[in-house]
Scaffold this active site. Structure first.
Site, PDB file in Angstrom:
ATOM      1  N   SER A   7       0.841  -1.198   0.000  1.00 52.90           N
ATOM      2  CA  SER A   7       0.000   0.000   0.000  1.00 52.90           C
ATOM      3  C   SER A   7       0.874   1.245   0.000  1.00 52.90           C
ATOM      4  O   SER A   7       1.640   1.475   0.946  1.00 52.90           O
ATOM      5  CB  SER A   7      -0.893   0.015   1.248  1.00 52.90           C
ATOM      6  N   HIS A  32      -1.426  -1.313  -4.180  1.00 55.03           N
ATOM      7  CA  HIS A  32      -2.673  -0.984  -3.486  1.00 55.03           C
ATOM      8  C   HIS A  32      -2.730   0.537  -3.253  1.00 55.03           C
ATOM      9  O   HIS A  32      -1.825   1.102  -2.637  1.00 55.03           O
ATOM     10  CB  HIS A  32      -2.689  -1.742  -2.158  1.00 55.03           C
ATOM     11  N   ASP A  34      -4.873   3.527  -1.597  1.00 58.21           N
ATOM     12  CA  ASP A  34      -5.908   3.832  -0.607  1.00 58.21           C
ATOM     13  C   ASP A  34      -6.506   5.202  -0.880  1.00 58.21           C
ATOM     14  O   ASP A  34      -5.828   6.221  -0.739  1.00 58.21           O
ATOM     15  CB  ASP A  34      -5.303   3.797   0.804  1.00 58.21           C
ATOM     16  N   MET A  36      -9.114   7.992   0.170  1.00 60.68           N
ATOM     17  CA  MET A  36      -9.873   8.437   1.359  1.00 60.68           C
ATOM     18  C   MET A  36     -10.425   9.836   1.116  1.00 60.68           C
ATOM     19  O   MET A  36      -9.721  10.699   0.572  1.00 60.68           O
ATOM     20  CB  MET A  36      -8.948   8.461   2.576  1.00 60.68           C
ATOM     21  N   HIS A  65      -8.612   0.916  -3.452  1.00 63.33           N
ATOM     22  CA  HIS A  65      -9.451   0.679  -2.269  1.00 63.33           C
ATOM     23  C   HIS A  65     -10.150   1.993  -1.935  1.00 63.33           C
ATOM     24  O   HIS A  65      -9.528   2.908  -1.398  1.00 63.33           O
ATOM     25  CB  HIS A  65      -8.538   0.189  -1.127  1.00 63.33           C
ATOM     26  N   MET A  67     -12.221   4.223   0.105  1.00 64.82           N
ATOM     27  CA  MET A  67     -12.800   4.495   1.435  1.00 64.82           C
ATOM     28  C   MET A  67     -13.486   5.852   1.341  1.00 64.82           C
ATOM     29  O   MET A  67     -12.990   6.863   1.850  1.00 64.82           O
ATOM     30  CB  MET A  67     -11.691   4.473   2.491  1.00 64.82           C
ATOM     31  N   MET A 136     -11.088  -5.741   6.513  1.00 67.19           N
ATOM     32  CA  MET A 136     -10.254  -4.736   7.175  1.00 67.19           C
ATOM     33  C   MET A 136      -9.876  -5.254   8.563  1.00 67.19           C
ATOM     34  O   MET A 136     -10.736  -5.602   9.365  1.00 67.19           O
ATOM     35  CB  MET A 136     -11.017  -3.410   7.331  1.00 67.19           C
ATOM     36  N   ASP A 174      -6.282  -6.358   5.075  1.00 64.27           N
ATOM     37  CA  ASP A 174      -5.647  -5.041   5.032  1.00 64.27           C
ATOM     38  C   ASP A 174      -5.659  -4.406   6.419  1.00 64.27           C
ATOM     39  O   ASP A 174      -6.727  -4.181   6.989  1.00 64.27           O
ATOM     40  CB  ASP A 174      -6.456  -4.185   4.043  1.00 64.27           C
TER      41      ASP A 174
HETATM   42  C1  DX5 Z   1      -5.985   1.663   6.040  1.00 66.98           C
HETATM   43  C2  DX5 Z   1      -5.640   1.307   4.625  1.00 66.98           C
HETATM   44  C3  DX5 Z   1      -4.528   0.358   4.506  1.00 66.98           C
HETATM   45  C4  DX5 Z   1      -3.232   0.855   5.055  1.00 66.98           C
HETATM   46  C5  DX5 Z   1      -2.578  -0.322   5.710  1.00 66.98           C
HETATM   47  O1  DX5 Z   1      -7.139   2.410   6.093  1.00 66.98           O
HETATM   48  O2  DX5 Z   1      -6.738   0.740   3.950  1.00 66.98           O
HETATM   49  O3  DX5 Z   1      -4.347  -0.114   3.170  1.00 66.98           O
HETATM   50  O4  DX5 Z   1      -2.357   1.370   4.092  1.00 66.98           O
HETATM   51  O5  DX5 Z   1      -1.475   0.145   6.355  1.00 66.98           O
HETATM   52  P1  DX5 Z   1      -0.653  -0.744   7.381  1.00 66.98           P
HETATM   53  O6  DX5 Z   1      -0.159  -1.942   6.637  1.00 66.98           O
HETATM   54  O7  DX5 Z   1       0.415   0.207   7.793  1.00 66.98           O
HETATM   55  O8  DX5 Z   1      -1.596  -1.102   8.503  1.00 66.98           O
HETATM   56 ZN    ZN Z   2      -6.335  -0.289   1.913  1.00 69.11          ZN
END
Ligand code: DX5
Ligand code: ZN
Length: 224
Positions: A7, A32, A34, A36, A65, A67, A136, A174
């Site tokens: 990620s 990956h 993320d 947000m 991903h 969010m 998650m 994740d």
């Molecule tokens: C969290 C993300 C993850 C994050 C994981 O909301 O969806 O993908 O990057 O990070 P680590 O591996 O540091 O927990």
């Molecule tokens: Zn993620």
């Protein structure tokens, strides 16, 4: 064999090119991304431009991903940007079936993510339509959090549901994944590990990526 999805949330944005190249050269199977929106989760990150940029850096599939509160409105843009897999949150979709169909109609594989407190059985009616379920194992929003142990039980439940229905659906996990928690989630049934801090927070990013790749390679799960 299982798969590894670093990620880039935890990557140094000023070294993004180098970091993506390093993980691509050291066993990453996906990148990956993320996404947000500051509403669904208390943080803001990347838009489709980031997927487009990563696609210029590597041939690896990009796993987006989302969010965000209204993922349906963004599918066309993430698909156009080159995402191979788009994962939305069950909690963010009033019409989950419609959103999944839309992802597929735009030429992407469809994933649905469950927050830690969302039960696996909410996906029972739709499991055959999904390419992937993302469990998650932290509350989404930030990298570097600790793995929530009860996620293991959810992975077992999801694995049983998928096998019982013979659904062609992968299990991605994740949050808080490192070489210790990674082994546990693979044993519970995971097919794809997402890891941010364990890779990009390490002094030696290449080595950290290879260490995780070693445990996914050893795993005798399903293949895609
Ligand atoms: C969290 C993300 C993850 C994050 C994981 O909301 O969806 O993908 O990057 O990070 P680590 O591996 O540091 O927990
Ligand atoms: Zn993620």
């Amino acid at each position: 064999m299982a798969y590894l999805a670093p990620s880039i949330l935890s990557a140094d944005v000023l070294k993004l090119r180098e970091h993506v190249q390093t993980v691509a050269d050291n066993g990453a199977d996906y990148i990956h991304v993320d996404v947000m929106d500051g509403h669904f989760v208390p943080n803001l990150t990347f838009g489709p431009f980031m997927v487009q940029a990563i696609r210029r850096l590597t041939d690896l599939p990009v796993d987006a991903h989302l969010m965000v509160t209204n993922p349906n409105a963004l599918i066309v843009d993430f698909a156009a940007a080159g995402a191979s897999l788009i994962t939305v949150h069950q909690e963010a979709c009033n019409h989950l079936d419609r959103v999944v169909q839309s992802i597929k109609q735009h030429g992407c594989r469809a994933g649905v993510s469950l927050n830690p407190a969302t039960p696996v059985n909410t996906l029972e009616p739709i499991i055959e339509s999904l390419d992937l379920v993302l469990i998650m194992s932290v509350n989404p929003g930030f990298g570097g959090q600790s793995f929530i142990d009860y996620s293991l039980h959810k992975i077992h439940q999801l694995k049983a549901l998928i096998e019982g229905r013979q659904a062609p659906c992968l299990i991605q996990v994740d949050g808080g994944i490192n070489t210790q928690t990674g082994v546990k989630v693979l044993q519970a049934g995971a097919d794809i590990l997402v890891a941010g801090n364990a890779i990009f927070g390490a002094d030696d990013v290449a080595r950290a990526c290879r260490d995780l790749k070693t445990i996914t390679d050893k795993h005798t799960g399903r293949t895609v």
